[in-house]
Design a protein around this motif. Sequence first.
Motif, PDB file in Angstrom:
ATOM      1  N   MET A   1      -2.378  -9.500 -26.278  1.00  0.00           N
ATOM      2  CA  MET A   1      -1.548 -10.536 -25.690  1.00  0.00           C
ATOM      3  C   MET A   1      -2.401 -11.381 -24.733  1.00  0.00           C
ATOM      4  SD  MET A   1       1.929 -10.978 -25.541  1.00  0.00           S
ATOM      5  CE  MET A   1       2.953 -12.103 -24.681  1.00  0.00           C
ATOM      6  N   PRO A   2      -2.396 -12.712 -24.864  1.00  0.00           N
ATOM      7  CA  PRO A   2      -3.203 -13.534 -23.967  1.00  0.00           C
ATOM      8  C   PRO A   2      -2.608 -13.592 -22.550  1.00  0.00           C
ATOM      9  CG  PRO A   2      -1.938 -14.910 -25.454  1.00  0.00           C
ATOM     10  CD  PRO A   2      -1.713 -13.508 -25.888  1.00  0.00           C
ATOM     11  N   LYS A   3      -3.462 -13.928 -21.625  1.00  0.00           N
ATOM     12  CA  LYS A   3      -3.000 -14.069 -20.238  1.00  0.00           C
ATOM     13  C   LYS A   3      -2.080 -15.276 -20.126  1.00  0.00           C
ATOM     14  CE  LYS A   3      -7.133 -12.231 -18.060  1.00  0.00           C
ATOM     15  NZ  LYS A   3      -8.228 -12.533 -17.144  1.00  0.00           N
ATOM     16  N   THR A   4      -1.101 -15.201 -19.206  1.00  0.00           N
ATOM     17  CA  THR A   4      -0.225 -16.345 -18.991  1.00  0.00           C
ATOM     18  C   THR A   4      -0.876 -17.286 -17.991  1.00  0.00           C
ATOM     19  OG1 THR A   4       0.947 -15.121 -17.292  1.00  0.00           O
ATOM     20  CG2 THR A   4       1.897 -15.097 -19.493  1.00  0.00           C
ATOM     21  N   LYS A   5      -0.717 -18.562 -18.223  1.00  0.00           N
ATOM     22  CA  LYS A   5      -1.336 -19.558 -17.353  1.00  0.00           C
ATOM     23  C   LYS A   5      -0.403 -19.900 -16.199  1.00  0.00           C
ATOM     24  CE  LYS A   5      -4.297 -21.804 -20.699  1.00  0.00           C
ATOM     25  NZ  LYS A   5      -4.703 -23.086 -21.270  1.00  0.00           N
ATOM     26  N   THR A   6      -0.993 -20.189 -15.055  1.00  0.00           N
ATOM     27  CA  THR A   6      -0.255 -20.653 -13.894  1.00  0.00           C
ATOM     28  C   THR A   6       0.046 -22.131 -14.078  1.00  0.00           C
ATOM     29  OG1 THR A   6      -1.425 -19.084 -12.508  1.00  0.00           O
ATOM     30  CG2 THR A   6      -0.366 -20.902 -11.397  1.00  0.00           C
ATOM     31  N   ARG A   7       1.254 -22.556 -13.677  1.00  0.00           N
ATOM     32  CA  ARG A   7       1.584 -23.982 -13.733  1.00  0.00           C
ATOM     33  C   ARG A   7       0.752 -24.696 -12.677  1.00  0.00           C
ATOM     34  NH1 ARG A   7       6.523 -25.417 -16.545  1.00  0.00           N
ATOM     35  NH2 ARG A   7       6.865 -23.642 -17.905  1.00  0.00           N
ATOM     36  N   SER A   8      -0.087 -25.629 -13.109  1.00  0.00           N
ATOM     37  CA  SER A   8      -1.025 -26.243 -12.168  1.00  0.00           C
ATOM     38  C   SER A   8      -0.312 -27.105 -11.133  1.00  0.00           C
ATOM     39  CB  SER A   8      -2.076 -27.053 -12.910  1.00  0.00           C
ATOM     40  OG  SER A   8      -1.485 -28.088 -13.638  1.00  0.00           O
ATOM     41  N   GLY A   9       0.832 -27.696 -11.490  1.00  0.00           N
ATOM     42  CA  GLY A   9       1.582 -28.481 -10.509  1.00  0.00           C
ATOM     43  C   GLY A   9       2.126 -27.606  -9.398  1.00  0.00           C
ATOM     44  N   ALA A  10       2.617 -26.424  -9.754  1.00  0.00           N
ATOM     45  CA  ALA A  10       3.153 -25.491  -8.761  1.00  0.00           C
ATOM     46  C   ALA A  10       2.025 -24.921  -7.908  1.00  0.00           C
ATOM     47  CB  ALA A  10       3.912 -24.373  -9.454  1.00  0.00           C
ATOM     48  N   LYS A  11       0.879 -24.705  -8.522  1.00  0.00           N
ATOM     49  CA  LYS A  11      -0.274 -24.155  -7.808  1.00  0.00           C
ATOM     50  C   LYS A  11      -0.685 -25.083  -6.665  1.00  0.00           C
ATOM     51  CE  LYS A  11      -3.904 -24.388 -10.332  1.00  0.00           C
ATOM     52  NZ  LYS A  11      -4.930 -24.127 -11.362  1.00  0.00           N
ATOM     53  N   LYS A  12      -0.561 -26.407  -6.901  1.00  0.00           N
ATOM     54  CA  LYS A  12      -0.958 -27.380  -5.888  1.00  0.00           C
ATOM     55  C   LYS A  12       0.103 -27.545  -4.795  1.00  0.00           C
ATOM     56  CE  LYS A  12      -3.344 -29.892  -9.483  1.00  0.00           C
ATOM     57  NZ  LYS A  12      -3.231 -31.010 -10.419  1.00  0.00           N
ATOM     58  N   ARG A  13       1.356 -27.221  -5.098  1.00  0.00           N
ATOM     59  CA  ARG A  13       2.446 -27.524  -4.168  1.00  0.00           C
ATOM     60  C   ARG A  13       2.917 -26.356  -3.316  1.00  0.00           C
ATOM     61  NH1 ARG A  13       3.216 -30.861  -8.508  1.00  0.00           N
ATOM     62  NH2 ARG A  13       3.805 -32.992  -7.999  1.00  0.00           N
ATOM     63  N   PHE A  14       2.747 -25.127  -3.779  1.00  0.00           N
ATOM     64  CA  PHE A  14       3.311 -23.976  -3.083  1.00  0.00           C
ATOM     65  C   PHE A  14       2.218 -23.000  -2.675  1.00  0.00           C
ATOM     66  CE2 PHE A  14       6.582 -25.320  -6.171  1.00  0.00           C
ATOM     67  CZ  PHE A  14       7.538 -25.740  -5.267  1.00  0.00           C
ATOM     68  N   MET A  15       2.513 -22.260  -1.586  1.00  0.00           N
ATOM     69  CA  MET A  15       1.569 -21.282  -1.069  1.00  0.00           C
ATOM     70  C   MET A  15       2.351 -20.113  -0.480  1.00  0.00           C
ATOM     71  SD  MET A  15      -1.485 -22.302   1.458  1.00  0.00           S
ATOM     72  CE  MET A  15      -1.581 -21.109   2.754  1.00  0.00           C
ATOM     73  N   TYR A  16       1.864 -18.897  -0.678  1.00  0.00           N
ATOM     74  CA  TYR A  16       2.531 -17.716  -0.131  1.00  0.00           C
ATOM     75  C   TYR A  16       2.074 -17.462   1.296  1.00  0.00           C
ATOM     76  CZ  TYR A  16       4.460 -16.382  -4.613  1.00  0.00           C
ATOM     77  OH  TYR A  16       5.182 -16.370  -5.775  1.00  0.00           O
ATOM     78  N   THR A  17       3.015 -17.023   2.141  1.00  0.00           N
ATOM     79  CA  THR A  17       2.671 -16.595   3.494  1.00  0.00           C
ATOM     80  C   THR A  17       2.290 -15.119   3.434  1.00  0.00           C
ATOM     81  OG1 THR A  17       4.932 -15.933   4.021  1.00  0.00           O
ATOM     82  CG2 THR A  17       4.312 -18.221   4.511  1.00  0.00           C
ATOM     83  N   GLY A  18       1.866 -14.574   4.542  1.00  0.00           N
ATOM     84  CA  GLY A  18       1.492 -13.166   4.580  1.00  0.00           C
ATOM     85  C   GLY A  18       2.655 -12.231   4.345  1.00  0.00           C
ATOM     86  N   THR A  19       3.869 -12.662   4.674  1.00  0.00           N
ATOM     87  CA  THR A  19       5.047 -11.812   4.502  1.00  0.00           C
ATOM     88  C   THR A  19       5.726 -12.014   3.157  1.00  0.00           C
ATOM     89  OG1 THR A  19       6.411 -13.467   5.620  1.00  0.00           O
ATOM     90  CG2 THR A  19       5.518 -11.696   6.968  1.00  0.00           C
ATOM     91  N   GLY A  20       5.155 -12.870   2.296  1.00  0.00           N
ATOM     92  CA  GLY A  20       5.711 -13.042   0.959  1.00  0.00           C
ATOM     93  C   GLY A  20       6.635 -14.232   0.795  1.00  0.00           C
TER      94      GLY A  20
END
Length: 64
Positions: A1-20
């Motif tokens: 099974m191939p790896k799933t790709k991250t949505r590049s638009g979401a990658k640029k717009r959102f970020m996780y904090t230390g608490t999730g």
Amino acid sequence: MPKTKTRSGAKKRFMYTGTGKIKRKQVGMRHNLRKKTTKAKRMLVKTALVSRADHPNIDKMLNH
């Protein structure tokens, strides 16, 4: 099974904090800046948190 790709638009717009939690930028800084007060523009520079109801969708987009 191939790896799933991250949505590049979401990658640029959102970020996780230390608490999730997920951070995002405020909306409203793109147009009509002449009619906004200096205080309003300054407040829009800060980051905001994504609502808990949207976490599953964003987690899916970020493969988290």
